[in-house]
Design a protein around this motif. Structure first.
Motif, PDB file in Angstrom:
ATOM      1  N   LEU A   6       6.564  -0.296  11.554  1.00 29.71           N
ATOM      2  CA  LEU A   6       5.504  -1.207  12.003  1.00 29.71           C
ATOM      3  C   LEU A   6       4.563  -0.501  12.992  1.00 29.71           C
ATOM      4  N   LYS A   7       5.158   0.348  13.828  1.00 33.48           N
ATOM      5  CA  LYS A   7       4.324   1.123  14.775  1.00 33.48           C
ATOM      6  C   LYS A   7       3.392   2.064  14.027  1.00 33.48           C
ATOM      7  N   LEU A   8       3.905   2.660  12.953  1.00 32.56           N
ATOM      8  CA  LEU A   8       3.085   3.569  12.150  1.00 32.56           C
ATOM      9  C   LEU A   8       1.952   2.806  11.464  1.00 32.56           C
ATOM     10  N   PHE A   9       2.262   1.619  10.943  1.00 31.11           N
ATOM     11  CA  PHE A   9       1.214   0.797  10.326  1.00 31.11           C
ATOM     12  C   PHE A   9       0.117   0.472  11.343  1.00 31.11           C
ATOM     13  N   LYS A  10       0.545   0.174  12.577  1.00 34.80           N
ATOM     14  CA  LYS A  10      -0.416  -0.134  13.646  1.00 34.80           C
ATOM     15  C   LYS A  10      -1.286   1.081  13.948  1.00 34.80           C
ATOM     16  N   LYS A  11      -0.679   2.269  13.954  1.00 33.85           N
ATOM     17  CA  LYS A  11      -1.452   3.504  14.184  1.00 33.85           C
ATOM     18  C   LYS A  11      -2.483   3.714  13.081  1.00 33.85           C
ATOM     19  N   LEU A  12      -2.069   3.477  11.846  1.00 34.75           N
ATOM     20  CA  LEU A  12      -2.989   3.613  10.713  1.00 34.75           C
ATOM     21  C   LEU A  12      -4.145   2.626  10.841  1.00 34.75           C
ATOM     22  N   SER A  13      -3.808   1.387  11.160  1.00 35.48           N
ATOM     23  CA  SER A  13      -4.818   0.341  11.315  1.00 35.48           C
ATOM     24  C   SER A  13      -5.801   0.686  12.431  1.00 35.48           C
ATOM     25  N   ASP A  14      -5.263   1.123  13.564  1.00 32.81           N
ATOM     26  CA  ASP A  14      -6.106   1.479  14.713  1.00 32.81           C
ATOM     27  C   ASP A  14      -7.011   2.669  14.405  1.00 32.81           C
ATOM     28  N   ALA A  15      -6.468   3.645  13.659  1.00 36.54           N
ATOM     29  CA  ALA A  15      -7.253   4.841  13.332  1.00 36.54           C
ATOM     30  C   ALA A  15      -8.466   4.474  12.469  1.00 36.54           C
ATOM     31  N   VAL A  16      -8.258   3.565  11.525  1.00 38.47           N
ATOM     32  CA  VAL A  16      -9.384   3.105  10.703  1.00 38.47           C
ATOM     33  C   VAL A  16     -10.397   2.362  11.578  1.00 38.47           C
ATOM     34  N   LEU A  17      -9.897   1.460  12.406  1.00 42.83           N
ATOM     35  CA  LEU A  17     -10.775   0.678  13.279  1.00 42.83           C
ATOM     36  C   LEU A  17     -11.566   1.573  14.229  1.00 42.83           C
ATOM     37  N   ASP A  18     -10.926   2.674  14.656  1.00 43.89           N
ATOM     38  CA  ASP A  18     -11.574   3.615  15.582  1.00 43.89           C
ATOM     39  C   ASP A  18     -12.466   4.639  14.867  1.00 43.89           C
ATOM     40  N   MET A  19     -12.555   4.513  13.527  1.00 44.27           N
ATOM     41  CA  MET A  19     -13.411   5.410  12.719  1.00 44.27           C
ATOM     42  C   MET A  19     -12.958   6.862  12.804  1.00 44.27           C
ATOM     43  N   GLU A  40       2.630  -0.019   0.730  1.00 41.89           N
ATOM     44  CA  GLU A  40       2.765  -0.820   1.947  1.00 41.89           C
ATOM     45  C   GLU A  40       1.943  -0.222   3.083  1.00 41.89           C
ATOM     46  N   ALA A  41       1.898   1.109   3.150  1.00 41.65           N
ATOM     47  CA  ALA A  41       1.112   1.773   4.196  1.00 41.65           C
ATOM     48  C   ALA A  41      -0.381   1.494   4.032  1.00 41.65           C
ATOM     49  N   ILE A  42      -0.817   1.442   2.779  1.00 44.03           N
ATOM     50  CA  ILE A  42      -2.228   1.099   2.525  1.00 44.03           C
ATOM     51  C   ILE A  42      -2.476  -0.358   2.898  1.00 44.03           C
ATOM     52  N   ASP A  43      -1.601  -1.228   2.419  1.00 39.85           N
ATOM     53  CA  ASP A  43      -1.779  -2.662   2.618  1.00 39.85           C
ATOM     54  C   ASP A  43      -1.697  -3.060   4.096  1.00 39.85           C
ATOM     55  N   LYS A  44      -0.616  -2.656   4.778  1.00 42.44           N
ATOM     56  CA  LYS A  44      -0.369  -3.117   6.142  1.00 42.44           C
ATOM     57  C   LYS A  44      -0.961  -2.201   7.214  1.00 42.44           C
ATOM     58  N   GLY A  45      -1.425  -1.015   6.780  1.00 41.02           N
ATOM     59  CA  GLY A  45      -2.036  -0.090   7.719  1.00 41.02           C
ATOM     60  C   GLY A  45      -3.531   0.026   7.507  1.00 41.02           C
ATOM     61  N   LEU A  46      -3.913   0.759   6.464  1.00 37.95           N
ATOM     62  CA  LEU A  46      -5.327   1.050   6.229  1.00 37.95           C
ATOM     63  C   LEU A  46      -6.149  -0.207   5.941  1.00 37.95           C
ATOM     64  N   ALA A  47      -5.661  -1.047   5.045  1.00 38.14           N
ATOM     65  CA  ALA A  47      -6.413  -2.255   4.682  1.00 38.14           C
ATOM     66  C   ALA A  47      -6.515  -3.205   5.867  1.00 38.14           C
TER      67      ALA A  47
END
Length: 223
Positions: A6-19, A40-47
């Motif tokens: 879940l922490k990794l998904f959050k990092k992925l999500s934040d990285a996209v948001l931070d451009m 799952e990494a695409i869905d819960k992280g990047l997307a």
């Protein structure tokens, strides 16, 4: 392990948001190295990051340049993860015609849905953006598609979705295709109002919706 994921998904999500393309690639590679499910990494992280960016865009905190940079970061991560997605083994693939309705050129959401559907084993015919209603119908007929997927981010082009269904009704072929709709201004009530078969709030939900519609269709045709 679950907490780490879940922490990794959050990092992925934040990285996209931070451009941040570099961080997105780094965390995507980390997901692969750790054996995290790529879908799952695409869905819960990047997307997830892209959806957060979309909300900031709606709130006018982000503008088109920021949204495009978030999109670039997301695709950089997808390029790392996509080869590791476990495609489902199917017999003959169900075909889906997808596109953004006429008058709208925003295709980030549509592209994400396309990637998720392809990853789930469906054959995608992508018409791109700014697609006239008749083009959806003609292509669905020509390719013997099972589903027509319509996307828009603008309220001014929502009528194009109902027009696709109107054309199908006029040509007496409405029952041949499942029609699904999605995008920022779209809701379940709008889908019901125009007579669509379904609405999905995000890319992962679109996959579940298509499976459900096609499975119900299979039951109907075999019973």
């Amino acid at each position: 392990m679950e907490t780490d994921k879940l922490k990794l998904f959050k990092k992925l999500s934040d990285a996209v948001l931070d451009m941040d393309e570099d961080k997105t690639v780094e965390f995507s590679k980390e997901a692969v190295d750790r054996g995290v499910d790529a879908y799952e990494a695409i869905d819960k992280g990047l997307a997830d990051g892209m959806e957060r960016a979309g909300k900031l865009f709606e709130e006018e905190e982000y503008f088109i340049p920021e949204l495009l940079m978030c999109s670039d970061a997301m695709y950089a991560g997808i390029n790392v993860l996509k080869p590791h997605i476990k495609s489902e083994e199917q017999g003959e693939k169900s075909k889906i015609v997808i596109g953004v309705v006429e008058g709208d050129t925003h295709d980030i959401g549509k592209n994400l849905v396309k990637i998720m559907l392809e990853s789930a084993g469906f054959e995608i015919i992508d018409l791109g953006r700014d697609v006239p209603p008749q083009k959806f119908v003609d292509t669905a007929k020509e390719t013997d598609a099972d589903v027509i997927a319509l996307s828009t981010l603008m309220t001014t082009t929502m009528d194009g979705m109902s027009e696709v269904i109107n054309i199908l009704n006029k040509e007496n072929i409405r029952d041949k295709f499942k029609v699904i709709v999605g995008g920022g201004p779209i809701s379940q009530s709008f889908a019901d109002k125009i007579g669509a078969d379904g609405y999905s709030v995000n890319a992962a939900e679109a996959v579940r919706l298509v499976r459900k519609l096609l499975n119900s269709n299979l039951v109907l045709t075999t019973s």
